[in-house]
Design a protein around this motif. Sequence first.
Motif, short mmCIF file in Angstrom:
data_model
loop_
_atom_site.label_atom_id
_atom_site.label_comp_id
_atom_site.label_asym_id
_atom_site.label_seq_id
_atom_site.Cartn_x
_atom_site.Cartn_y
_atom_site.Cartn_z
N PHE A 188 -6.99 6.45 -11.53
CA PHE A 188 -8.06 7.40 -11.23
C PHE A 188 -7.46 8.79 -11.06
O PHE A 188 -6.33 8.93 -10.54
CB PHE A 188 -8.79 7.03 -9.92
N PRO A 189 -8.19 9.82 -11.45
CA PRO A 189 -7.72 11.18 -11.16
C PRO A 189 -7.88 11.47 -9.67
O PRO A 189 -8.92 11.18 -9.08
CB PRO A 189 -8.65 12.06 -12.01
N ALA A 190 -6.81 12.03 -9.08
CA ALA A 190 -6.85 12.30 -7.64
C ALA A 190 -7.87 13.38 -7.33
O ALA A 190 -8.19 14.24 -8.16
CB ALA A 190 -5.48 12.72 -7.14
N ASN A 191 -8.40 13.35 -6.10
CA ASN A 191 -9.38 14.33 -5.64
C ASN A 191 -8.66 15.64 -5.32
O ASN A 191 -7.86 15.71 -4.39
CB ASN A 191 -10.08 13.76 -4.40
N ASN A 192 -8.95 16.69 -6.08
CA ASN A 192 -8.25 17.95 -5.88
C ASN A 192 -8.49 18.53 -4.50
O ASN A 192 -7.60 19.06 -3.85
CB ASN A 192 -8.68 18.98 -6.95
N ARG A 193 -9.73 18.38 -4.03
CA ARG A 193 -10.05 18.92 -2.71
C ARG A 193 -9.26 18.21 -1.63
O ARG A 193 -8.82 18.78 -0.66
CB ARG A 193 -11.55 18.80 -2.44
N ALA A 194 -9.06 16.86 -1.80
CA ALA A 194 -8.29 16.11 -0.81
C ALA A 194 -6.83 16.52 -0.83
O ALA A 194 -6.17 16.59 0.20
CB ALA A 194 -8.43 14.62 -1.09
N VAL A 239 -0.27 -7.17 -5.56
CA VAL A 239 -1.20 -6.04 -5.63
C VAL A 239 -0.50 -4.82 -5.06
O VAL A 239 0.03 -4.88 -3.94
CB VAL A 239 -2.50 -6.34 -4.86
N THR A 240 -0.49 -3.71 -5.81
CA THR A 240 0.26 -2.52 -5.38
C THR A 240 -0.59 -1.27 -5.65
O THR A 240 -1.21 -1.15 -6.71
CB THR A 240 1.58 -2.39 -6.16
N THR A 241 -0.60 -0.36 -4.67
CA THR A 241 -1.22 0.95 -4.89
C THR A 241 -0.11 2.00 -4.96
O THR A 241 0.91 1.89 -4.25
CB THR A 241 -2.21 1.31 -3.77
N ARG A 242 -0.29 3.01 -5.83
CA ARG A 242 0.72 4.06 -6.01
C ARG A 242 0.04 5.40 -6.24
O ARG A 242 -1.13 5.47 -6.64
CB ARG A 242 1.61 3.75 -7.22
N TYR A 243 0.82 6.47 -6.04
CA TYR A 243 0.36 7.81 -6.44
C TYR A 243 1.43 8.43 -7.32
O TYR A 243 2.60 8.50 -6.96
CB TYR A 243 0.12 8.71 -5.22
N ARG A 244 1.02 8.85 -8.50
CA ARG A 244 1.93 9.50 -9.44
C ARG A 244 1.66 10.99 -9.41
O ARG A 244 0.70 11.48 -10.01
CB ARG A 244 1.72 8.93 -10.85
N ILE A 262 -3.97 8.29 -9.19
CA ILE A 262 -3.93 7.21 -8.19
C ILE A 262 -4.02 5.91 -8.95
O ILE A 262 -4.91 5.72 -9.78
CB ILE A 262 -5.12 7.35 -7.21
N ARG A 263 -3.09 4.98 -8.66
CA ARG A 263 -3.00 3.76 -9.47
C ARG A 263 -3.12 2.51 -8.61
O ARG A 263 -2.65 2.47 -7.47
CB ARG A 263 -1.67 3.72 -10.24
N LEU A 264 -3.72 1.50 -9.22
CA LEU A 264 -3.75 0.16 -8.64
C LEU A 264 -3.19 -0.80 -9.68
O LEU A 264 -3.66 -0.83 -10.83
CB LEU A 264 -5.19 -0.25 -8.28
N GLU A 265 -2.20 -1.57 -9.29
CA GLU A 265 -1.57 -2.53 -10.20
C GLU A 265 -1.75 -3.95 -9.64
O GLU A 265 -1.46 -4.20 -8.48
CB GLU A 265 -0.08 -2.23 -10.35
N ILE A 266 -2.27 -4.85 -10.48
CA ILE A 266 -2.45 -6.25 -10.09
C ILE A 266 -1.69 -7.10 -11.10
O ILE A 266 -2.01 -7.12 -12.29
CB ILE A 266 -3.94 -6.65 -10.07
N MET A 267 -0.66 -7.80 -10.62
CA MET A 267 0.17 -8.64 -11.48
C MET A 267 0.02 -10.09 -11.05
O MET A 267 0.07 -10.40 -9.86
CB MET A 267 1.65 -8.23 -11.41
N TYR A 303 0.83 -1.19 0.00
CA TYR A 303 0.00 0.00 0.00
C TYR A 303 0.88 1.26 0.00
O TYR A 303 1.84 1.35 0.78
CB TYR A 303 -0.91 0.04 1.23
N ALA A 304 0.54 2.22 -0.86
CA ALA A 304 1.25 3.50 -0.87
C ALA A 304 0.87 4.30 0.38
O ALA A 304 -0.29 4.30 0.81
CB ALA A 304 0.90 4.28 -2.13
N GLU A 305 1.85 4.98 0.96
CA GLU A 305 1.58 5.81 2.14
C GLU A 305 0.99 7.15 1.70
O GLU A 305 1.34 7.68 0.65
CB GLU A 305 2.87 6.02 2.94
N GLN A 306 0.12 7.67 2.53
CA GLN A 306 -0.51 8.99 2.29
C GLN A 306 -1.09 9.07 0.88
O GLN A 306 -0.87 10.03 0.15
CB GLN A 306 0.51 10.11 2.52
#
Length: 567
Positions: free
Chosen positions: A558-564, A480-485, A491-496, A442-445
Amino acid sequence: MSSASHSLQFWAVLLLLPLLVEGEAASANQNNLDRVIRVGGDHDYPPYEFINAKGQPDGYNTELTRAIAEVMGIEIEIDLGNWDNMRRKLELGEVDVLQGMVHSEDRAQSLDFSPPHAIINQSIFARKGAPRISELASLNGKSVIVQEGGIMHDYLIKQQVGANLVLVETHASALRLLASGQHDYALVANLPGLYLGRELELSNITPVGKPFAGQEYGYSVLKGQQALLAQFSEGVAILKNTGRQQAIYDKWLGPLEESGLPWKEIGQIAGGASAVLLLVLGGIVVWNRMLTRQVLRRTEELELHQQQLIQADKMTSLGILVAGVAHEINNPSSLLLLNLPVLKEVHQDLEEMLEDHYRAHGDFYLGGLAYSRMRDEIPAMLDDMLTGTQRIRRIVDDLRDFARQGPADLDESVDLNEMVATAIRLVDNTIRKSTDHFQVRYAEQLPSFRGNPQRIEQVVINLIVNACQALESRDKGIAVTTRYRAKTREIRLEIMDQGSGIEAEHISRLSDPFFTTKREQGGTGLGLSVSASIIKDHGGTLVYESEFGQGTRVLLSFPANNRALST
């Protein structure tokens, strides 16, 4: 009368004597077959033979025996009891035939056997964590539980393995004794062992080696009862030739293979007819091609909408069902969550008194087990029960959230890490059955994004289940990996997975409605199509990368939530 006449009479009697004896024996044998035949067996050897909940003989052997009696026109009386007693009853003539017995050379010295109607494998069971056993010689010096009078009891004695044998009446008794923490191993038939372990919910025991070579299993009688045995051998042959034996076998011991229409032959005939029609109507087909494609596309869209409506209706029913089940499960779970901490505090208060008693009087028993062992295990047992109860509560909450019909808009804040964790909990059983190598990072923050949490959860579940189904063995893994670019604010989810992969020509069609490579396994081709539609509604992307035979990588963005991000 002359001496020559006397001599002639003597030789005539001598020649007729074997025929007279044979005739009397045949007559006696026929009388035996005309009476009610007493058939014996084990009363606790499921699924082969056992006494069911109604107190009646049941199982594969029993149903097979009744079918033989029907086709052979004989009367039978089935008596199931303690196996060792049944063997003695056969020797004493109190039963005529045993309906299920493993063949061995030693047994064949006093018994005759029919052709086998099943093959029995033997397995060594142990408590979880015990070392694996690859050969029976490794049991030397170990305490081993076996069924008294069973084939493995006979074998261990003959081979002088050197194990300390603990004899019990039934396989169920052997497994219960092992699960209670006593002795090292239980040597039982593989299928009955697995069957009883599941039925008795003995979750702390497991086979610790591959099943041993199969042994022939069939009807047995005392030597000299060939005519009786022939009745059962002939009955088995008739049932095999008519397919009835296989149907009984599949009912009790394996999946029933449904016979269907010869689709391959039908397809070949249809293909030939289509070729002729194409030659005749070629011009018309060319002219109508575009129109046909449009009609098909519209038809598929309508069918997809219909399937989505059906799915929505199912989800509504599921939500009602889950709400009721969740209520029933949460009530006892709440009692456990309330009482277990109290019991833990009670044990902590009693520890000093128990230790004083132990130091003053020596070891003593709690619940049938020595205090010297239980004093370290009781706190761990209480913690495990509390953790398990909390896990039950989390799973029930996850199911209730998954089944709940979310709002039509996509304006909730979605935490991808949380959605992935929930999805993994819901398909945990599928993951554990599919692979021994499942990793999650899991990606932090990780920022949130706007959408519908239940729909995103549905997509993640579909992708993980597909990855599990692609694996060809438990040695293959899933990551399974989550990332933020930050550069693209994605916001990305990768399943290999290391599965069978996807052929290149199929990758572009994965999101097409009703396209599936699993048609024979009941696939509809709607899972990935619906997932693609959900991701599109969220403004995201779903990309597949695969090499046939090597594995597949699925990338969800997914496009990140600008407000968040601004907070």
